[in-house]
Scaffold this motif. Structure first.
Motif, mmCIF file in Angstrom:
data_model
loop_
_atom_site.group_PDB
_atom_site.id
_atom_site.type_symbol
_atom_site.label_atom_id
_atom_site.label_comp_id
_atom_site.label_asym_id
_atom_site.label_seq_id
_atom_site.Cartn_x
_atom_site.Cartn_y
_atom_site.Cartn_z
ATOM 1 N N TRP A 1 38.798 35.274 49.211
ATOM 2 C CA TRP A 1 38.949 36.394 48.298
ATOM 3 C C TRP A 1 40.317 36.319 47.653
ATOM 4 O O TRP A 1 41.195 35.604 48.118
ATOM 5 C CB TRP A 1 38.731 37.734 49.005
ATOM 6 N N GLY A 2 40.467 37.048 46.576
ATOM 7 C CA GLY A 2 41.740 37.055 45.892
ATOM 8 C C GLY A 2 41.779 38.125 44.823
ATOM 9 O O GLY A 2 40.859 38.939 44.703
ATOM 10 N N VAL A 3 42.839 38.094 44.044
ATOM 11 C CA VAL A 3 43.073 39.097 43.009
ATOM 12 C C VAL A 3 43.500 38.381 41.741
ATOM 13 O O VAL A 3 44.250 37.412 41.797
ATOM 14 C CB VAL A 3 44.200 40.068 43.431
ATOM 15 N N GLU A 4 43.011 38.873 40.620
ATOM 16 C CA GLU A 4 43.469 38.346 39.335
ATOM 17 C C GLU A 4 43.745 39.502 38.386
ATOM 18 O O GLU A 4 43.078 40.541 38.460
ATOM 19 C CB GLU A 4 42.464 37.368 38.741
ATOM 20 N N PRO A 5 44.749 39.354 37.538
ATOM 21 C CA PRO A 5 45.053 40.406 36.569
ATOM 22 C C PRO A 5 43.894 40.591 35.594
ATOM 23 O O PRO A 5 43.164 39.642 35.298
ATOM 24 C CB PRO A 5 46.286 39.891 35.827
ATOM 25 N N ARG A 6 43.742 41.819 35.130
ATOM 26 C CA ARG A 6 42.727 42.132 34.118
ATOM 27 C C ARG A 6 43.445 42.867 32.986
ATOM 28 O O ARG A 6 43.640 44.074 33.038
ATOM 29 C CB ARG A 6 41.622 43.002 34.717
ATOM 30 N N PRO A 7 43.914 42.104 32.008
ATOM 31 C CA PRO A 7 44.704 42.702 30.924
ATOM 32 C C PRO A 7 43.913 43.804 30.204
ATOM 33 O O PRO A 7 42.692 43.722 30.135
ATOM 34 C CB PRO A 7 44.979 41.530 29.992
ATOM 35 N N PRO A 8 44.579 44.827 29.725
ATOM 36 C CA PRO A 8 46.025 44.904 29.600
ATOM 37 C C PRO A 8 46.719 45.499 30.833
ATOM 38 O O PRO A 8 47.920 45.300 31.001
ATOM 39 C CB PRO A 8 46.221 45.829 28.395
ATOM 40 N N SER A 9 45.992 46.230 31.697
ATOM 41 C CA SER A 9 46.727 46.885 32.780
ATOM 42 C C SER A 9 45.982 46.927 34.108
ATOM 43 O O SER A 9 46.417 47.601 35.028
ATOM 44 C CB SER A 9 47.069 48.321 32.375
ATOM 45 N N GLY A 10 44.899 46.219 34.245
ATOM 46 C CA GLY A 10 44.103 46.321 35.462
ATOM 47 C C GLY A 10 44.126 45.071 36.309
ATOM 48 O O GLY A 10 44.902 44.150 36.078
ATOM 49 N N LYS A 11 43.253 45.079 37.316
ATOM 50 C CA LYS A 11 43.100 43.914 38.191
ATOM 51 C C LYS A 11 41.650 43.823 38.617
ATOM 52 O O LYS A 11 40.908 44.799 38.577
ATOM 53 C CB LYS A 11 44.008 44.020 39.410
ATOM 54 N N THR A 12 41.257 42.640 39.054
ATOM 55 C CA THR A 12 39.953 42.416 39.651
ATOM 56 C C THR A 12 40.171 41.791 41.013
ATOM 57 O O THR A 12 40.864 40.779 41.139
ATOM 58 C CB THR A 12 39.091 41.470 38.788
ATOM 59 N N VAL A 13 39.608 42.407 42.033
ATOM 60 C CA VAL A 13 39.599 41.823 43.360
ATOM 61 C C VAL A 13 38.232 41.180 43.513
ATOM 62 O O VAL A 13 37.203 41.811 43.284
ATOM 63 C CB VAL A 13 39.839 42.888 44.460
ATOM 64 N N TRP A 14 38.234 39.898 43.870
ATOM 65 C CA TRP A 14 36.976 39.144 43.977
ATOM 66 C C TRP A 14 36.836 38.595 45.391
ATOM 67 O O TRP A 14 37.821 38.424 46.115
ATOM 68 C CB TRP A 14 36.921 38.005 42.959
ATOM 69 N N ALA A 15 35.592 38.359 45.767
ATOM 70 C CA ALA A 15 35.297 37.791 47.081
ATOM 71 C C ALA A 15 34.023 36.956 46.998
ATOM 72 O O ALA A 15 33.094 37.309 46.256
ATOM 73 C CB ALA A 15 35.132 38.900 48.116
ATOM 74 N N TYR A 16 34.003 35.865 47.734
ATOM 75 C CA TYR A 16 32.821 35.016 47.845
ATOM 76 C C TYR A 16 32.253 35.125 49.253
ATOM 77 O O TYR A 16 33.002 35.030 50.230
ATOM 78 C CB TYR A 16 33.159 33.550 47.567
ATOM 79 N N LEU A 17 30.937 35.311 49.320
ATOM 80 C CA LEU A 17 30.246 35.365 50.609
ATOM 81 C C LEU A 17 29.102 34.360 50.600
ATOM 82 O O LEU A 17 28.347 34.293 49.628
ATOM 83 C CB LEU A 17 29.616 36.740 50.856
ATOM 84 N N THR A 18 28.988 33.603 51.671
ATOM 85 C CA THR A 18 27.816 32.758 51.851
ATOM 86 C C THR A 18 26.758 33.627 52.521
ATOM 87 O O THR A 18 27.000 34.210 53.575
ATOM 88 C CB THR A 18 28.134 31.537 52.727
ATOM 89 N N LEU A 19 25.604 33.730 51.885
ATOM 90 C CA LEU A 19 24.519 34.571 52.393
ATOM 91 C C LEU A 19 23.675 33.766 53.375
ATOM 92 O O LEU A 19 23.167 32.707 53.033
ATOM 93 C CB LEU A 19 23.673 35.069 51.238
ATOM 94 N N ARG A 20 23.550 34.269 54.569
ATOM 95 C CA ARG A 20 22.773 33.565 55.605
ATOM 96 C C ARG A 20 21.737 34.474 56.179
ATOM 97 O O ARG A 20 21.822 35.619 56.238
ATOM 98 C CB ARG A 20 23.691 33.078 56.713
#
Length: 129
Positions: A110-129
């Protein structure tokens, strides 16, 4: 699937329910391990968005993308780009941020990336089992 939701506890609950429903449509039952993990991850990220990323009058966005037959990307975008969580910076002894330990445990990465002009997106990857 992408949905704009109110930055309220009700919006966070709805995000979790929508994620579980979408996963079910894709063939992953809500009562299975994958459904439970996705529900927890979405609930935590949505809760963080309304607690730490809320700007009055602005919503948060939940996006779910099935990237392979068994890999789900969860994105939660909010309007507060100056408050970025740091992957790996939280320890069990911290008084806040423990939910990120849950995210660490349930996701592949998981991680975080800026979302211009003033926000952010927190993302995560899950392997579905």
């Amino acid at each position: 699937m992408s949905q704009l939701l109110s930055s309220t506890p009700r919006g966070a609950r709805l995000a979790r329910l929508l994620a579980v429903q979408q996963l079910d449509r894709w063939g992953w039952p809500p009562a299975g391990a994958a459904g439970e993990s996705v529900a927890l991850v979405v609930a935590e990220l949505a809760s963080n968005a309304i607690t730490h990323g809320r700007v009055p009058g602005r919503d948060f966005r939940l996006t779910l993308t099935l990237e392979a037959t068994d890999t789900l990307r969860v994105d939660v975008a909010d309007s507060r780009g100056e408050r970025l969580p740091l992957a790996g910076a939280i320890t069990p002894a911290e008084e806040s941020g423990r939910g990120l330990l849950l995210i660490d445990a349930l996701t592949d990465r998981w991680g975080v990336e800026p979302r211009p002009p003033s926000g952010k997106t927190v993302w995560a990857y899950l392997t579905l089992r």
